[in-house]
Design an enzyme around this catalytic site. Structure first.
Site, PDB file in Angstrom:
ATOM      1  N   ASP A  68      42.764  37.576  46.786  1.00 54.34           N
ATOM      2  CA  ASP A  68      42.555  36.124  46.826  1.00 54.34           C
ATOM      3  C   ASP A  68      42.052  35.777  48.226  1.00 54.34           C
ATOM      4  O   ASP A  68      42.299  36.506  49.186  1.00 54.34           O
ATOM      5  CB  ASP A  68      43.885  35.420  46.530  1.00 54.34           C
ATOM      6  CG  ASP A  68      43.836  33.929  46.805  1.00 54.34           C
ATOM      7  OD1 ASP A  68      42.968  33.246  46.237  1.00 54.34           O
ATOM      8  OD2 ASP A  68      44.656  33.463  47.632  1.00 54.34           O
ATOM      9  N   ASP A  81      41.772  32.063  49.848  1.00 50.33           N
ATOM     10  CA  ASP A  81      42.411  30.966  50.579  1.00 50.33           C
ATOM     11  C   ASP A  81      43.871  31.249  50.877  1.00 50.33           C
ATOM     12  O   ASP A  81      44.670  31.487  49.965  1.00 50.33           O
ATOM     13  CB  ASP A  81      42.299  29.662  49.781  1.00 50.33           C
ATOM     14  CG  ASP A  81      40.861  29.233  49.568  1.00 50.33           C
ATOM     15  OD1 ASP A  81      39.974  29.752  50.280  1.00 50.33           O
ATOM     16  OD2 ASP A  81      40.613  28.391  48.686  1.00 50.33           O
ATOM     17  N   THR A  88      38.227  34.385  44.089  1.00 53.75           N
ATOM     18  CA  THR A  88      38.508  33.052  44.609  1.00 53.75           C
ATOM     19  C   THR A  88      37.890  31.955  43.758  1.00 53.75           C
ATOM     20  O   THR A  88      36.900  32.180  43.055  1.00 53.75           O
ATOM     21  CB  THR A  88      37.963  32.932  46.046  1.00 53.75           C
ATOM     22  OG1 THR A  88      38.114  31.588  46.516  1.00 53.75           O
ATOM     23  CG2 THR A  88      36.485  33.314  46.115  1.00 53.75           C
ATOM     24  N   ALA A  89      38.483  30.775  43.850  1.00 44.92           N
ATOM     25  CA  ALA A  89      37.924  29.604  43.178  1.00 44.92           C
ATOM     26  C   ALA A  89      36.765  29.008  43.964  1.00 44.92           C
ATOM     27  O   ALA A  89      36.067  28.123  43.471  1.00 44.92           O
ATOM     28  CB  ALA A  89      39.012  28.548  42.990  1.00 44.92           C
ATOM     29  N   LYS A 118      40.907  33.657  36.928  1.00 39.77           N
ATOM     30  CA  LYS A 118      40.843  34.777  37.863  1.00 39.77           C
ATOM     31  C   LYS A 118      41.230  36.082  37.173  1.00 39.77           C
ATOM     32  O   LYS A 118      40.589  37.118  37.364  1.00 39.77           O
ATOM     33  CB  LYS A 118      41.791  34.534  39.048  1.00 39.77           C
ATOM     34  CG  LYS A 118      41.246  33.643  40.134  1.00 39.77           C
ATOM     35  CD  LYS A 118      42.175  33.676  41.335  1.00 39.77           C
ATOM     36  CE  LYS A 118      41.678  32.801  42.461  1.00 39.77           C
ATOM     37  NZ  LYS A 118      42.575  32.852  43.636  1.00 39.77           N
ATOM     38  N   ASP A 152      48.523  34.656  47.792  1.00 41.40           N
ATOM     39  CA  ASP A 152      49.578  33.827  48.375  1.00 41.40           C
ATOM     40  C   ASP A 152      50.169  32.850  47.373  1.00 41.40           C
ATOM     41  O   ASP A 152      51.200  32.249  47.634  1.00 41.40           O
ATOM     42  CB  ASP A 152      49.008  32.998  49.531  1.00 41.40           C
ATOM     43  CG  ASP A 152      48.086  31.891  49.025  1.00 41.40           C
ATOM     44  OD1 ASP A 152      48.424  30.700  49.167  1.00 41.40           O
ATOM     45  OD2 ASP A 152      47.030  32.214  48.459  1.00 41.40           O
ATOM     46  N   ASN A 176      49.911  30.462  41.420  1.00 45.58           N
ATOM     47  CA  ASN A 176      48.862  30.278  40.419  1.00 45.58           C
ATOM     48  C   ASN A 176      48.159  31.587  40.083  1.00 45.58           C
ATOM     49  O   ASN A 176      47.498  31.695  39.041  1.00 45.58           O
ATOM     50  CB  ASN A 176      47.832  29.260  40.921  1.00 45.58           C
ATOM     51  CG  ASN A 176      48.398  27.862  41.009  1.00 45.58           C
ATOM     52  OD1 ASN A 176      48.911  27.326  40.030  1.00 45.58           O
ATOM     53  ND2 ASN A 176      48.348  27.266  42.195  1.00 45.58           N
TER      54      ASN A 176
END
Length: 324
Positions: free
Chosen positions: A77, A79, A184-185, A229, A252, A255
């Protein structure tokens, strides 16, 4: 009242749009990874990777990642895992500097970033609101234009926010001869730039629709968040012939539990409260670079040691500066 919705994250299951978003992201990731591989040349072979690993301090537990295991890969991930803060907000700051939008939109981005940093969680509605703002800003612009600007924005706002500890974990997989992907989004173009700058294989990210190289202001599927994801990782693993039980994933946020649950080696990095609780309940590995405090000793790779020290030092310096 919409802001109050950010306080109550919602757990969602995979939908048809999640699957579409995941498959589109996996396809985009493989294309960009092939281009990056062509630029960088052939990767280190199993023998070279094993030689590099042999020079490292001997771990206290069985070697991980396993050198030369080409059925394994690592998924990170972005962020608050690889980078402090949210990439989409830093990107927004850079676009404002280049007069893509006005002060009112900047205030909106600033508030969203402030909330993200204070809350330390990724609420789907909050992140969707930020991406809707970004999509409206880039609509009508050329993909190549935003890629070029993204390179500059990385240097201005993102490069100094990379967590050294997480970077060391990614490097351990690379040194073992494994592929390492960001998941990542953030827009796939932004994620690809970050992956290339860090020397990673490539990136899975939210795919914005473009026609003839021009952004339409719409997404392919939905933002690559939560279940999407996991679908992206699943699709990429199938295309790459990976064994997910031999793969690792790092995040982290609670979600990302669907993504973390896919692999045989899940890691909670700088975890939010819900993920920390879930990781402890399921005996997942933990590491926190935000304060330098020691994580629960459940088998963190030895290669993270130097990164943990660097990450702790960076956090201490930042805290000292804030207190002045």
């Amino acid at each position: 009242m919409a802001a109050l919705g950010w306080l109550t994250p919602r757990r969602r299951s995979a939908t048809a749009r999640s699957v579409l978003a995941g498959e589109a992201s996996a396809e985009a990731a493989r294309k960009t990874a092939q281009a990056l591989e062509t630029e960088a040349g052939p990767p280190a072979g199993p023998e070279e990777a094993a030689a590099q690993a042999a020079g490292q301090a001997e771990p206290a537990e069985p070697e991980f990642p396993v050198a030369g295991d080409d059925l394994a890969a690592a998924f990170f991930d972005l962020d608050n895992t690889v980078m402090q803060g949210a990439a989409i907000f830093h990107f927004g700051r850079g676009l404002y500097k280049r007069e893509f939008f006005h002060r009112r939109e900047l205030a909106r981005f600033a508030w969203q970033q402030a909330w993200f940093r204070l809350a330390g969680v990724e609420d789907p509605e909050h992140m969707q609101d930020a991406r809707d703002s970004a999509l409206s800003i880039v609509k009508g612009h050329k993909v190549c234009e935003l890629m070029s600007i993204g390179e500059e924005i990385y240097d201005e706002y993102m490069a100094e926010r990379i967590w050294p500890g997480t970077r060391a974990l990614a490097q351990a997989h690379l040194d073992a001869g494994q592929k390492v992907w960001l998941v990542t989004a953030a827009p796939v173009e932004t994620a690809t730039i970050i992956a290339r700058r860090l020397g990673l294989t490539g990136a899975l990210g939210t795919v914005a629709e473009s026609v003839d190289g021009i952004y339409t202001g719409r997404l392919v599927g939905e933002p690559l968040h939560g279940p999407a994801k996991a679908e992206a990782v699943r699709a990429l693993a199938a295309a790459e012939g990976l064994d997910l039980e031999r793969c690792a994933a790092y995040s982290d946020s609670h979600n990302d539990i669907p993504m973390l649950s896919l692999v045989g080696h899940p890691y909670a990095i700088n975890p939010d409260t819900k993920l920390r609780k879930h990781a402890r309940a399921h005996d997942w590995r933990l590491r926190d670079y935000r304060t330098g405090r020691k994580a629960v000793k459940v088998g963190v790779p030895a290669a993270a040691g130097v990164g943990a020290i660097a990450g702790g030092a960076a956090a201490a310096i930042a805290l000292h500066r804030r207190r002045k």
